[in-house]
Design an enzyme around this catalytic site. Structure first.
Site, PDB file in Angstrom:
ATOM      1  N   ALA A  96      68.333  54.087 113.288  1.00 54.63           N
ATOM      2  CA  ALA A  96      69.424  53.231 113.755  1.00 54.63           C
ATOM      3  C   ALA A  96      70.741  53.802 113.263  1.00 54.63           C
ATOM      4  O   ALA A  96      70.762  54.699 112.413  1.00 54.63           O
ATOM      5  CB  ALA A  96      69.255  51.810 113.219  1.00 54.63           C
ATOM      6  N   LYS A  97      71.817  53.320 113.762  1.00 56.34           N
ATOM      7  CA  LYS A  97      73.150  53.658 113.252  1.00 56.34           C
ATOM      8  C   LYS A  97      74.119  52.592 113.708  1.00 56.34           C
ATOM      9  O   LYS A  97      73.875  51.908 114.710  1.00 56.34           O
ATOM     10  CB  LYS A  97      73.606  55.014 113.797  1.00 56.34           C
TER      11      LYS A  97
END
Ligand code: NAD
Length: 443
Positions: A132-133
């Site tokens: 994720a980011k």
């Protein structure tokens, strides 16, 4: 109460400069979409692994993307609106994991690209996380401490249903730091009770771990040592140039110089320094902390406030881009005079430059291996928080070295057996594990 005067921002680094064409190639050139560039690498790995088309789609499509509006009253009482993003790319191997970036250039494409890199990175170093980011399009250096805290809490509040210690765990990235993680943990805790495992890279008194702060830079140095050893070389006396003197760049420089390398040039947003005999990195770290940047450090042969990008052309054994993405590209690749590029930053070398450097015999050590020390240490911190148990720092370093060494050994063996670049081999290992996990889940 709103203070009448803005409180000074706690960031040790100088403000990020206005984006340059070079540093933001991906934005300036519409053909170079950073997410498409990562997916091209995934497809290449999928070709080698003979992965079927429908599974490729699963591997190259983010599972969830969110864009949030973040209103904030500034210190003058004026309403300002920011945009925040979180992309959960793939959760087949575990909870989503990835940093949060505060930078004016943050947008959905960049966050998607960085989220997918996290999927391949976590898989490559075999830790049980998906990718994720997140980020906010803001220059944190222009906000007061109160404004920064308000914006951070609002961001966490907007994501409260998406994140969780077994769902999605955030961490620092460019423009964010342990203090920001502390505010995030507190904001989440107000809703869900004490939950230290909601973020990693926290301050130590909140359940952070002493080994996390320097882990990414230390990991870069550990990988550099392994890569050189395999070529029959020693890191001692090798000349090193580092672009970016924030969390990753400064600790990479520190640990490489502790291993005996000579850091002959560094640059950050404030400027560049050159010193043939090697810079005194501990002194420089203190100086940068006190002044906000490296420019003007008195113990350097030459100091310039201009060369933040030109420094990449400096002759050296090891070049460590540890600031922005796409800084080595078609326009400057022919001027690069190094034997090893260690990708401290995410995506610092464009696909075109990667191929060019590879053809010239330059060893490019890919981001998903080279800067994986940070997420490995985050995994240690998360596991300690979950188990309510604390490790010794030496245990941390040993485990970090073990994870990185095993990943490098696997990548290097595959690269040699199948005549692949280190990047191609790293993606093959990362993609293979995610693909197998998807099959095992019955997807
Ligand atoms: P940071 O905010 O601590 O430091 C960024 C540095 O880059 C600063 O020194 C800044 O002055 C410098 N910089 C900005 N613009 C520049 C320019 N035009 N020229 C030269 N220098 C410039 O960020 P960080 O956490 O060190 O992250 C740097 C890179 O490493 C990012 O790509 C990030 O995604 C990646 N990364 C970070 C971590 C981590 O644990 N922090 C982990 C993996 C990857």
């Amino acid at each position: 109460m709103i203070p009448s005067k803005p409180i000074v921002n706690p960031f040790p680094n100088a403000p990020n400069p206005a984006p340059t064409h070079d540093a933001h190639d991906a934005h300036a050139n519409p053909k170079l979409n950073p997410f498409a560039a990562v997916n091209a690498r995934v497809h290449k790995a999928a070709d080698i692994l003979e992965i079927k088309e429908n599974y490729r789609k699963l591997l190259t499509t983010p599972w969830r993307e969110v864009k949030v509006a973040l209103p904030m009253l500034d210190d003058k009482g004026e309403l300002r609106l920011f945009e925040g993003y979180r992309v959960q790319h793939n959760g087949v191997r575990g909870p989503y994991k990835g940093g949060v970036r505060y930078h004016p250039q943050v947008d959905m494409d960049e966050v998607r690209a960085l989220a997918s890199l996290m999927t391949w990175k976590c898989s490559l170093v075999d830790i049980p996380f998906g990718g994720a980011k997140g980020g906010i399009a803001v220059d944190p250096h222009t906000l007061s401490m109160r404004e920064l805290q308000t914006l951070t809490r609002r961001f966490m509040h907007s994501l409260k249903k998406m994140v969780g210690p077994y769902k999605d765990i955030m961490a620092p990235d460019m423009g964010t730091n342990p203090q920001i993680m502390g505010w995030m943990m507190d904001a989440y805790g107000l809703l869900h009770g004490y939950t230290p495992a909601i973020v990693t890279g926290k301050p130590i008194p909140l359940g952070g771990t002493p080994g996390r702060l320097d882990a990414t830079g230390l990991g870069v140095a550990m990988v550099a040592r392994r890569v050189l050893e395999e070529k029959g070389e020693d890191i001692r006396d090798k000349t090193v140039v580092v672009q970016g003197f924030g969390n990753v760049g400064s600790y990479a420089a520190l640990h490489m110089s502790n291993m005996g390398a000579r850091v002959v040039a560094v640059a950050d947003a404030s400027g560049a320094l050159y010193e043939k005999s090697g810079l005194d990195i501990p002194k420089l770290m203190l100086y940068a902390q006190n002044t906000g940047g490296v420019a003007g450090f008195p113990e350097a042969e030459k100091s310039s406030s201009q060369d933040t990008t030109e420094i990449l052309n400096q002759a050296c054994d090891i070049l460590v881009p540890a600031a922005l993405g796409n800084v080595i590209h078609g326009g400057n690749m022919a001027q690069i005079k190094t034997r090893y590029v260690l990708e401290g930053a995410n995506g610092p070398v464009t696909p075109e430059a990667d191929e060019f450097l590879g053809d010239r015999g330059v060893v490019v050590v890919p981001d998903i291996l080279c800067n994986a020390g940070g997420v490995i240490a985050s995994y240690f911190e998360w596991a300690q928080n979950i188990q309510v148990h604390q490790w010794e720092k030496t245990e941390h370093h040993m485990e970090l070295d073990r994870h990185l060494s095993e990943a490098f050994a696997e990548v290097s063996r595959l690269a040699q057996q199948h005549n692949l670049s280190l990047r191609e081999a790293a993606f093959v290992v990362g993609v293979d594990r995610v693909h197998k996990a998807a099959l095992a889940r019955g997807h």
